[in-house]
Scaffold this motif. Structure first.
Motif, PDB file in Angstrom:
ATOM      1  N   LEU A  43      -0.320  13.337 -39.768  1.00 31.46           N
ATOM      2  CA  LEU A  43       0.858  13.349 -40.630  1.00 31.46           C
ATOM      3  C   LEU A  43       1.877  14.415 -40.238  1.00 31.46           C
ATOM      4  O   LEU A  43       3.078  14.201 -40.370  1.00 31.46           O
ATOM      5  CB  LEU A  43       0.442  13.567 -42.084  1.00 31.46           C
ATOM      6  N   ALA A  44       1.422  15.560 -39.762  1.00 26.36           N
ATOM      7  CA  ALA A  44       2.318  16.696 -39.601  1.00 26.36           C
ATOM      8  C   ALA A  44       2.711  17.037 -38.171  1.00 26.36           C
ATOM      9  O   ALA A  44       3.609  17.850 -37.975  1.00 26.36           O
ATOM     10  CB  ALA A  44       1.679  17.927 -40.246  1.00 26.36           C
ATOM     11  N   ARG A  45       2.078  16.431 -37.179  1.00 25.99           N
ATOM     12  CA  ARG A  45       2.338  16.860 -35.813  1.00 25.99           C
ATOM     13  C   ARG A  45       2.698  15.680 -34.916  1.00 25.99           C
ATOM     14  O   ARG A  45       2.704  14.528 -35.341  1.00 25.99           O
ATOM     15  CB  ARG A  45       1.106  17.576 -35.254  1.00 25.99           C
ATOM     16  N   LEU A  79      -8.070   4.793 -36.971  1.00 25.49           N
ATOM     17  CA  LEU A  79      -7.505   5.058 -38.283  1.00 25.49           C
ATOM     18  C   LEU A  79      -6.264   5.946 -38.205  1.00 25.49           C
ATOM     19  O   LEU A  79      -5.327   5.785 -38.995  1.00 25.49           O
ATOM     20  CB  LEU A  79      -8.561   5.664 -39.194  1.00 25.49           C
ATOM     21  N   ALA A  80      -6.227   6.883 -37.262  1.00 22.27           N
ATOM     22  CA  ALA A  80      -5.047   7.734 -37.094  1.00 22.27           C
ATOM     23  C   ALA A  80      -3.841   6.915 -36.658  1.00 22.27           C
ATOM     24  O   ALA A  80      -2.708   7.182 -37.089  1.00 22.27           O
ATOM     25  CB  ALA A  80      -5.336   8.847 -36.085  1.00 22.27           C
ATOM     26  N   ILE A  81      -4.057   5.904 -35.840  1.00 21.51           N
ATOM     27  CA  ILE A  81      -2.952   5.023 -35.437  1.00 21.51           C
ATOM     28  C   ILE A  81      -2.362   4.339 -36.659  1.00 21.51           C
ATOM     29  O   ILE A  81      -1.135   4.235 -36.804  1.00 21.51           O
ATOM     30  CB  ILE A  81      -3.433   3.995 -34.396  1.00 21.51           C
ATOM     31  N   HIS A  82      -3.213   3.899 -37.569  1.00 20.79           N
ATOM     32  CA  HIS A  82      -2.721   3.241 -38.784  1.00 20.79           C
ATOM     33  C   HIS A  82      -2.019   4.226 -39.716  1.00 20.79           C
ATOM     34  O   HIS A  82      -1.007   3.882 -40.325  1.00 20.79           O
ATOM     35  CB  HIS A  82      -3.857   2.524 -39.509  1.00 20.79           C
ATOM     36  N   ILE A  83      -2.533   5.437 -39.827  1.00 24.33           N
ATOM     37  CA  ILE A  83      -1.869   6.441 -40.661  1.00 24.33           C
ATOM     38  C   ILE A  83      -0.509   6.800 -40.079  1.00 24.33           C
ATOM     39  O   ILE A  83       0.469   6.955 -40.814  1.00 24.33           O
ATOM     40  CB  ILE A  83      -2.762   7.695 -40.811  1.00 24.33           C
ATOM     41  N   ALA A  84      -0.414   6.919 -38.765  1.00 29.27           N
ATOM     42  CA  ALA A  84       0.840   7.291 -38.118  1.00 29.27           C
ATOM     43  C   ALA A  84       1.941   6.259 -38.377  1.00 29.27           C
ATOM     44  O   ALA A  84       3.125   6.613 -38.398  1.00 29.27           O
ATOM     45  CB  ALA A  84       0.627   7.467 -36.618  1.00 29.27           C
ATOM     46  N   ARG A  85       1.549   5.026 -38.602  1.00 27.10           N
ATOM     47  CA  ARG A  85       2.544   3.989 -38.890  1.00 27.10           C
ATOM     48  C   ARG A  85       3.257   4.234 -40.214  1.00 27.10           C
ATOM     49  O   ARG A  85       4.359   3.748 -40.429  1.00 27.10           O
ATOM     50  CB  ARG A  85       1.877   2.619 -38.906  1.00 27.10           C
ATOM     51  N   ASP A  88       6.676   7.842 -41.698  1.00 30.89           N
ATOM     52  CA  ASP A  88       8.087   7.877 -42.057  1.00 30.89           C
ATOM     53  C   ASP A  88       8.377   7.374 -43.469  1.00 30.89           C
ATOM     54  O   ASP A  88       9.504   7.506 -43.940  1.00 30.89           O
ATOM     55  CB  ASP A  88       8.908   7.058 -41.049  1.00 30.89           C
ATOM     56  N   VAL A  89       7.387   6.807 -44.140  1.00 32.85           N
ATOM     57  CA  VAL A  89       7.631   6.247 -45.468  1.00 32.85           C
ATOM     58  C   VAL A  89       6.853   6.958 -46.575  1.00 32.85           C
ATOM     59  O   VAL A  89       6.884   6.518 -47.716  1.00 32.85           O
ATOM     60  CB  VAL A  89       7.322   4.729 -45.510  1.00 32.85           C
ATOM     61  N   VAL A  90       6.155   8.056 -46.247  1.00 34.17           N
ATOM     62  CA  VAL A  90       5.413   8.810 -47.253  1.00 34.17           C
ATOM     63  C   VAL A  90       5.928  10.243 -47.293  1.00 34.17           C
ATOM     64  O   VAL A  90       6.595  10.706 -46.371  1.00 34.17           O
ATOM     65  CB  VAL A  90       3.893   8.811 -46.971  1.00 34.17           C
ATOM     66  N   PHE A  91       5.621  10.925 -48.371  1.00 34.39           N
ATOM     67  CA  PHE A  91       5.935  12.338 -48.489  1.00 34.39           C
ATOM     68  C   PHE A  91       4.803  13.110 -47.829  1.00 34.39           C
ATOM     69  O   PHE A  91       3.718  13.253 -48.391  1.00 34.39           O
ATOM     70  CB  PHE A  91       6.086  12.740 -49.957  1.00 34.39           C
ATOM     71  N   VAL A  92       5.066  13.615 -46.635  1.00 31.60           N
ATOM     72  CA  VAL A  92       4.020  14.203 -45.800  1.00 31.60           C
ATOM     73  C   VAL A  92       3.389  15.428 -46.439  1.00 31.60           C
ATOM     74  O   VAL A  92       2.190  15.651 -46.309  1.00 31.60           O
ATOM     75  CB  VAL A  92       4.590  14.545 -44.399  1.00 31.60           C
ATOM     76  N   HIS A  93       4.153  16.222 -47.156  1.00 40.35           N
ATOM     77  CA  HIS A  93       3.640  17.484 -47.691  1.00 40.35           C
ATOM     78  C   HIS A  93       3.303  17.414 -49.175  1.00 40.35           C
ATOM     79  O   HIS A  93       3.345  18.426 -49.872  1.00 40.35           O
ATOM     80  CB  HIS A  93       4.630  18.616 -47.424  1.00 40.35           C
ATOM     81  N   THR A  97      -0.387  12.267 -51.169  1.00 41.75           N
ATOM     82  CA  THR A  97      -0.444  11.644 -49.842  1.00 41.75           C
ATOM     83  C   THR A  97      -1.713  12.081 -49.117  1.00 41.75           C
ATOM     84  O   THR A  97      -2.413  11.255 -48.520  1.00 41.75           O
ATOM     85  CB  THR A  97       0.795  12.036 -49.017  1.00 41.75           C
ATOM     86  N   HIS A  98      -2.019  13.367 -49.175  1.00 42.82           N
ATOM     87  CA  HIS A  98      -3.223  13.879 -48.516  1.00 42.82           C
ATOM     88  C   HIS A  98      -4.472  13.271 -49.135  1.00 42.82           C
ATOM     89  O   HIS A  98      -5.420  12.923 -48.419  1.00 42.82           O
ATOM     90  CB  HIS A  98      -3.294  15.403 -48.616  1.00 42.82           C
ATOM     91  N   MET A  99      -4.473  13.142 -50.458  1.00 41.56           N
ATOM     92  CA  MET A  99      -5.629  12.578 -51.146  1.00 41.56           C
ATOM     93  C   MET A  99      -5.857  11.126 -50.732  1.00 41.56           C
ATOM     94  O   MET A  99      -6.980  10.735 -50.415  1.00 41.56           O
ATOM     95  CB  MET A  99      -5.422  12.672 -52.657  1.00 41.56           C
ATOM     96  N   LEU A 100      -4.801  10.337 -50.732  1.00 33.33           N
ATOM     97  CA  LEU A 100      -4.943   8.915 -50.405  1.00 33.33           C
ATOM     98  C   LEU A 100      -5.354   8.704 -48.952  1.00 33.33           C
ATOM     99  O   LEU A 100      -6.282   7.947 -48.668  1.00 33.33           O
ATOM    100  CB  LEU A 100      -3.643   8.175 -50.710  1.00 33.33           C
ATOM    101  N   PHE A 101      -4.670   9.382 -48.033  1.00 39.45           N
ATOM    102  CA  PHE A 101      -5.007   9.204 -46.624  1.00 39.45           C
ATOM    103  C   PHE A 101      -6.352   9.838 -46.277  1.00 39.45           C
ATOM    104  O   PHE A 101      -7.085   9.325 -45.426  1.00 39.45           O
ATOM    105  CB  PHE A 101      -3.910   9.733 -45.712  1.00 39.45           C
ATOM    106  N   GLY A 102      -6.697  10.947 -46.910  1.00 42.30           N
ATOM    107  CA  GLY A 102      -8.002  11.561 -46.673  1.00 42.30           C
ATOM    108  C   GLY A 102      -9.135  10.675 -47.155  1.00 42.30           C
ATOM    109  O   GLY A 102     -10.156  10.524 -46.481  1.00 42.30           O
TER     110      GLY A 102
END
Length: 173
Positions: A43-45, A79-85, A88-93, A97-102
């Motif tokens: 998400l951040a890099r 899974l990282a490829i899918h998260i990276a998609r 641009d449409v989520v609030f990264v910080h 968002t961290h809870m759902l993707f984690g």
């Protein structure tokens, strides 16, 4: 410097994942600390950072268990490829968002590993056992990922590798 900090973060996450006991009521799911680090980097890099994080986190996870090398790297990378998609449409910080993707990364990697390991005959879990472990991993990922994300982001900022772009993160200091 970036590789050194990533190596430190991954090593600490691997140690935390190894020493925290797996609760039996969550299907013996381990704390998904390495998966949470992959979520942070995804998400951040930049792309090269999260690809390296996924590969190295997977190799560390496989090295701490009886899983053949590369299986967890494949699961984390997929899974990282899918998260990276969705970057641009989520609030990264934001913590949600961290809870759902984690949660998604922890459960998804558990299920991908289940498919890989049962297809090669290395484990003989029932679908119920795999589901129980995936739900447990999702619950642990839901709770742990925001804390791990915050710790990784704070270390990166302290080391001067990234600058804060969100005012709410600056207020936490």
């Amino acid at each position: 410097m970036n590789a050194l900090v990533m190596g430190f973060i991954l090593t600490v996450a691997a140690l935390v994942q190894a020493v925290v006991p797996a609760p039996p009521w969550l299907g013996q799911a381990k704390l998904p600390a390495l998966a949470a680090v992959v979520v942070y980097y995804t998400l951040a890099r930049e792309r090269r950072d999260w690809l390296w994080a996924a590969i190295m986190a997977g190799l560390l996870q496989d090295g701490m268990s009886l899983i053949p090398f590369g299986y967890s790297s494949f699961a984390f990378g997929l899974l990282a490829i899918h998260i990276a998609r969705f970057r641009d449409v989520v609030f990264v910080h934001e913590s949600i968002t961290h809870m759902l993707f984690g949660s998604w990364m922890a459960a998804g990697s558990t299920l991908v590993l289940y498919v890989l390991l049962t297809s090669t005959g290395l484990i003989e879990w029932t679908v119920g056992q795999a589901g129980h472990k995936a739900v447990g991993a999702a619950a642990l990922g839901l709770v742990a990922t925001p804390w791990i994300f915050y710790g990784c982001a704070r270390l990166d900022r302290l080391m001067g590798l990234v600058e804060s772009t969100d005012s709410s993160w600056q207020e936490l200091h």
